[in-house]
Design a protein around this motif. Structure first.
Motif, PDB file in Angstrom:
ATOM      1  N   GLY A   1       0.729  -1.250  -0.135  1.00  0.00           N
ATOM      2  CA  GLY A   1       0.075   0.013  -0.206  1.00  0.00           C
ATOM      3  C   GLY A   1       0.826   1.289   0.049  1.00  0.00           C
ATOM      4  N   GLY A   2       1.780   1.192   0.645  1.00  0.00           N
ATOM      5  CA  GLY A   2       2.785   2.419   0.654  1.00  0.00           C
ATOM      6  C   GLY A   2       3.642   2.701  -0.449  1.00  0.00           C
ATOM      7  N   VAL A   3       3.851   1.542  -1.287  1.00  0.00           N
ATOM      8  CA  VAL A   3       4.216   1.841  -2.630  1.00  0.00           C
ATOM      9  C   VAL A   3       3.434   2.464  -3.572  1.00  0.00           C
ATOM     10  CG1 VAL A   3       5.500   0.576  -4.603  1.00  0.00           C
ATOM     11  CG2 VAL A   3       6.212   0.122  -2.279  1.00  0.00           C
ATOM     12  N   LYS A   4       2.030   1.797  -3.525  1.00  0.00           N
ATOM     13  CA  LYS A   4       0.958   2.261  -4.303  1.00  0.00           C
ATOM     14  C   LYS A   4       0.683   3.847  -4.264  1.00  0.00           C
ATOM     15  CE  LYS A   4      -1.022  -2.263  -5.843  1.00  0.00           C
ATOM     16  NZ  LYS A   4      -2.123  -2.663  -6.043  1.00  0.00           N
TER      17      LYS A   4
ATOM     18  N   LEU B   1      11.079   4.510  -1.934  1.00  0.00           N
ATOM     19  CA  LEU B   1      11.247   4.175  -0.795  1.00  0.00           C
ATOM     20  C   LEU B   1      11.100   5.180   0.315  1.00  0.00           C
ATOM     21  CD1 LEU B   1      12.418   1.529   0.851  1.00  0.00           C
ATOM     22  CD2 LEU B   1      14.890   2.264   0.576  1.00  0.00           C
ATOM     23  N   PRO B   2      11.560   6.246   0.274  1.00  0.00           N
ATOM     24  CA  PRO B   2      11.449   7.174   1.187  1.00  0.00           C
ATOM     25  C   PRO B   2       9.984   7.728   1.580  1.00  0.00           C
ATOM     26  CG  PRO B   2      13.258   8.109   0.100  1.00  0.00           C
ATOM     27  CD  PRO B   2      12.494   6.714  -0.801  1.00  0.00           C
ATOM     28  N   ALA B   3       9.111   7.642   0.465  1.00  0.00           N
ATOM     29  CA  ALA B   3       7.751   8.005   0.421  1.00  0.00           C
ATOM     30  C   ALA B   3       6.778   6.762   1.299  1.00  0.00           C
ATOM     31  CB  ALA B   3       7.049   8.292  -0.796  1.00  0.00           C
ATOM     32  N   SER B   4       7.618   5.402   1.032  1.00  0.00           N
ATOM     33  CA  SER B   4       6.661   4.263   1.486  1.00  0.00           C
ATOM     34  C   SER B   4       7.140   4.118   3.107  1.00  0.00           C
ATOM     35  CB  SER B   4       6.972   3.144   0.559  1.00  0.00           C
ATOM     36  OG  SER B   4       6.861   3.311  -0.588  1.00  0.00           O
ATOM     37  N   VAL B   5       8.196   4.814   3.592  1.00  0.00           N
ATOM     38  CA  VAL B   5       8.615   4.190   4.926  1.00  0.00           C
ATOM     39  C   VAL B   5       7.412   4.403   5.762  1.00  0.00           C
ATOM     40  CG1 VAL B   5      10.083   5.194   6.665  1.00  0.00           C
ATOM     41  CG2 VAL B   5      11.043   4.614   4.310  1.00  0.00           C
ATOM     42  N   PRO B   6       6.662   5.572   5.971  1.00  0.00           N
ATOM     43  CA  PRO B   6       5.503   5.726   6.794  1.00  0.00           C
ATOM     44  C   PRO B   6       4.482   4.630   6.899  1.00  0.00           C
ATOM     45  CG  PRO B   6       6.054   7.810   5.901  1.00  0.00           C
ATOM     46  CD  PRO B   6       6.721   6.837   5.113  1.00  0.00           C
ATOM     47  N   SER B   7       4.117   4.223   5.583  1.00  0.00           N
ATOM     48  CA  SER B   7       2.972   3.259   5.598  1.00  0.00           C
ATOM     49  C   SER B   7       3.939   1.841   6.099  1.00  0.00           C
ATOM     50  CB  SER B   7       2.705   3.021   4.019  1.00  0.00           C
ATOM     51  OG  SER B   7       2.106   4.182   3.796  1.00  0.00           O
ATOM     52  N   ILE B   8       5.140   1.560   5.669  1.00  0.00           N
ATOM     53  CA  ILE B   8       5.905   0.304   6.117  1.00  0.00           C
ATOM     54  C   ILE B   8       6.097   0.270   7.729  1.00  0.00           C
ATOM     55  CG2 ILE B   8       8.097  -0.709   6.170  1.00  0.00           C
ATOM     56  CD1 ILE B   8       8.533   0.277   3.576  1.00  0.00           C
ATOM     57  N   PHE B   9       6.227   1.330   8.505  1.00  0.00           N
ATOM     58  CA  PHE B   9       6.333   1.386   9.967  1.00  0.00           C
ATOM     59  C   PHE B   9       4.771   1.075  10.572  1.00  0.00           C
ATOM     60  CE2 PHE B   9      10.384   3.293   9.858  1.00  0.00           C
ATOM     61  CZ  PHE B   9      10.894   2.767  10.907  1.00  0.00           C
ATOM     62  N   VAL B  10       3.764   1.556  10.030  1.00  0.00           N
ATOM     63  CA  VAL B  10       2.555   1.123  10.333  1.00  0.00           C
ATOM     64  C   VAL B  10       2.364  -0.271  10.493  1.00  0.00           C
ATOM     65  CG1 VAL B  10      -0.091   1.384   9.869  1.00  0.00           C
ATOM     66  CG2 VAL B  10       1.470   3.297   9.449  1.00  0.00           C
TER      67      VAL B  10
ATOM     68  N   ASN C   1       9.668   8.416  13.832  1.00  0.00           N
ATOM     69  CA  ASN C   1       9.775   9.848  13.760  1.00  0.00           C
ATOM     70  C   ASN C   1      11.314  10.532  13.423  1.00  0.00           C
ATOM     71  OD1 ASN C   1       7.158  10.191  14.568  1.00  0.00           O
ATOM     72  ND2 ASN C   1       7.802   9.969  16.888  1.00  0.00           N
ATOM     73  N   ARG C   2      12.310   9.451  13.704  1.00  0.00           N
ATOM     74  CA  ARG C   2      13.569   9.681  13.519  1.00  0.00           C
ATOM     75  C   ARG C   2      13.889   9.737  12.070  1.00  0.00           C
ATOM     76  NH1 ARG C   2      18.259  10.440  16.440  1.00  0.00           N
ATOM     77  NH2 ARG C   2      20.253  10.212  15.456  1.00  0.00           N
ATOM     78  N   LEU C   3      13.409   8.930  11.213  1.00  0.00           N
ATOM     79  CA  LEU C   3      13.552   8.554   9.942  1.00  0.00           C
ATOM     80  C   LEU C   3      12.592   9.231   9.020  1.00  0.00           C
ATOM     81  CD1 LEU C   3      14.096   4.480   9.960  1.00  0.00           C
ATOM     82  CD2 LEU C   3      15.941   6.476   9.715  1.00  0.00           C
ATOM     83  N   CYS C   4      11.385   9.798   9.731  1.00  0.00           N
ATOM     84  CA  CYS C   4      10.533  10.328   8.780  1.00  0.00           C
ATOM     85  C   CYS C   4      10.279  11.669   9.197  1.00  0.00           C
ATOM     86  CB  CYS C   4       9.277   9.349   8.551  1.00  0.00           C
ATOM     87  SG  CYS C   4       9.517   7.906   8.242  1.00  0.00           S
ATOM     88  N   ARG C   5      11.391  12.570   9.341  1.00  0.00           N
ATOM     89  CA  ARG C   5      11.067  13.860   9.820  1.00  0.00           C
ATOM     90  C   ARG C   5      10.074  14.718   9.092  1.00  0.00           C
ATOM     91  NH1 ARG C   5      17.532  14.681  11.459  1.00  0.00           N
ATOM     92  NH2 ARG C   5      17.798  13.133  13.189  1.00  0.00           N
ATOM     93  N   TRP C   6      10.000  14.487   7.870  1.00  0.00           N
ATOM     94  CA  TRP C   6       9.219  15.215   7.027  1.00  0.00           C
ATOM     95  C   TRP C   6       7.642  15.052   7.229  1.00  0.00           C
ATOM     96  CZ3 TRP C   6      11.698  11.109   5.487  1.00  0.00           C
ATOM     97  CH2 TRP C   6      10.930   9.874   4.754  1.00  0.00           C
ATOM     98  N   ALA C   7       7.512  13.682   7.692  1.00  0.00           N
ATOM     99  CA  ALA C   7       5.952  13.376   8.086  1.00  0.00           C
ATOM    100  C   ALA C   7       5.613  13.971   9.381  1.00  0.00           C
ATOM    101  CB  ALA C   7       6.014  12.035   7.737  1.00  0.00           C
ATOM    102  N   ALA C   8       4.132  13.828   9.484  1.00  0.00           N
ATOM    103  CA  ALA C   8       3.489  14.049  10.789  1.00  0.00           C
ATOM    104  C   ALA C   8       4.105  13.153  11.848  1.00  0.00           C
ATOM    105  CB  ALA C   8       2.065  14.221  10.584  1.00  0.00           C
ATOM    106  N   PRO C   9       4.371  13.508  12.901  1.00  0.00           N
ATOM    107  CA  PRO C   9       4.846  12.547  13.944  1.00  0.00           C
ATOM    108  C   PRO C   9       3.667  11.621  14.252  1.00  0.00           C
ATOM    109  CG  PRO C   9       5.183  14.933  14.793  1.00  0.00           C
ATOM    110  CD  PRO C   9       4.323  15.128  13.546  1.00  0.00           C
ATOM    111  N   ALA C  10       4.465  10.501  14.294  1.00  0.00           N
ATOM    112  CA  ALA C  10       3.562   9.251  14.490  1.00  0.00           C
ATOM    113  C   ALA C  10       3.223   8.949  16.204  1.00  0.00           C
ATOM    114  CB  ALA C  10       4.246   7.980  14.180  1.00  0.00           C
ATOM    115  N   ARG C  11       2.174   8.360  16.598  1.00  0.00           N
ATOM    116  CA  ARG C  11       1.655   8.268  18.026  1.00  0.00           C
ATOM    117  C   ARG C  11       1.591   7.030  18.184  1.00  0.00           C
ATOM    118  NH1 ARG C  11      -1.997  13.630  19.526  1.00  0.00           N
ATOM    119  NH2 ARG C  11      -0.347  15.144  19.008  1.00  0.00           N
TER     120      ARG C  11
END
Length: 280
Positions: A168-171, A197-206, A270-280
């Motif tokens: 889902g993150g890649v798509k 790969l950078p754009a998919s990282v937040p979804s991968i962490f989910v 949060n460290r790897l995806c500083r451009w995205a909204a902070p995860a909780r």
């Protein structure tokens, strides 16, 4: 020329402009935040302690928190629960690592190559809709009642959240970014490394966070069958022997492990995806 009167009374400082005013406001803000976030949990724990101590509920079924804490301390001090924690972490850790090693590369491949997704998606959907607990007897028949079947059933359940989240993150990567990169002559490998790969990282962490939770849930079920060590075994063994405080102590340990795993993954995200909204 007139002289200003030197006995003019000083202007009184307001409460907010006093030296300690900002410190008080900051402390009040922290207290309000803590109360709004953890007030309900604290109230629940206080109600548990009072209800059990006052006899509103049976202490034999729901023991007071102080007795649970004492059982937890005795188990850790004696080393019994420490061994159970180590064995449970080993089982869930191996399964989780295997799911990450297989799920993320396969998800990246399926997300980028439609032909691979079309070929693998039907069988993956079939396996995903089949409960891992329903397949556990099959794994026992194939792999035996030892550690391999326990680790494999946890791996089986934790694989799919990572895999599907990665696909889902890649798509969900913005196609305009990929098109722009290719317009500037960026190679396919560089597009994958710098855009996809950078754009998919937040979804991968989910997916990783869901898999970590699933690993602990399946760990309990796996250790309840044919195990003589582990926190899941300790929960069942304490229940059979009516050691209810120890049973709750093992349950709280499992919850603490889940919170710790989620905290580590959120901090890493949060460290790897500083451009995205902070995860909780």
């Amino acid at each position: 020329m007139t002289l200003q009167h030197l006995d003019t009374p000083p202007i009184p400082l307001s409460r907010d402009s006093a030296p300690g005013g900002s410190l008080l406001r900051r402390g009040a803000a922290v207290a309000r935040h803590g109360l709004s976030r953890y007030g309900l949990l604290a109230g629940f724990l206080v109600l548990w302690q009072v209800a059990s101590t006052m006899g509103w509920v049976s202490p034999a079924v729901l023991p007071p928190l102080d007795k649970i804490a004492a059982a937890l301390w005795n188990g850790i001090a004696s080393g019994a629960l420490v061994d159970d924690i180590a064995i449970s972490l080993q089982r869930s850790g191996i399964a989780f690592a295997g799911a990450v090693v297989l799920g993320i590369p396969l998800g990246l491949l399926m997300g980028q190559i439609p032909a691979v997704e079309r070929a693998l998606d039907p069988i993956l959907q079939l396996f995903r809709q089949t409960s891992a607990l329903a397949l556990y007897p099959v794994f026992i028949l194939l792999l035996g009642l030892g550690e391999t079947s326990k680790v494999f059933v946890i791996f089986w359940a934790t694989l799919f959240p990572v895999l599907l989240a990665t696909i889902g993150g890649v798509k969900e990567v913005d196609g305009k970014l990929i098109e722009m990169a290719r317009t500037y002559g960026v190679s396919r490998l560089a597009v994958f490394r710098r855009v996809i790969l950078p754009a998919s990282v937040p979804s991968i962490f989910v997916g990783l966070r869901l898999s970590a939770t699933t690993a602990l849930l399946l760990l309990i079920a796996a250790e309840m069958i044919g195990a003589n060590k582990g926190l899941g075994f300790q929960v069942m063994n304490a229940q059979y022997n009516f050691q209810i405080p120890l049973m709750f102590a093992a349950i709280f340990l499992l919850a603490a492990l889940g919170l710790a795993a989620n905290f580590v993954l959120v901090s890493l995200q949060n460290r790897l995806c500083r451009w995205a909204a902070p995860a909780r």
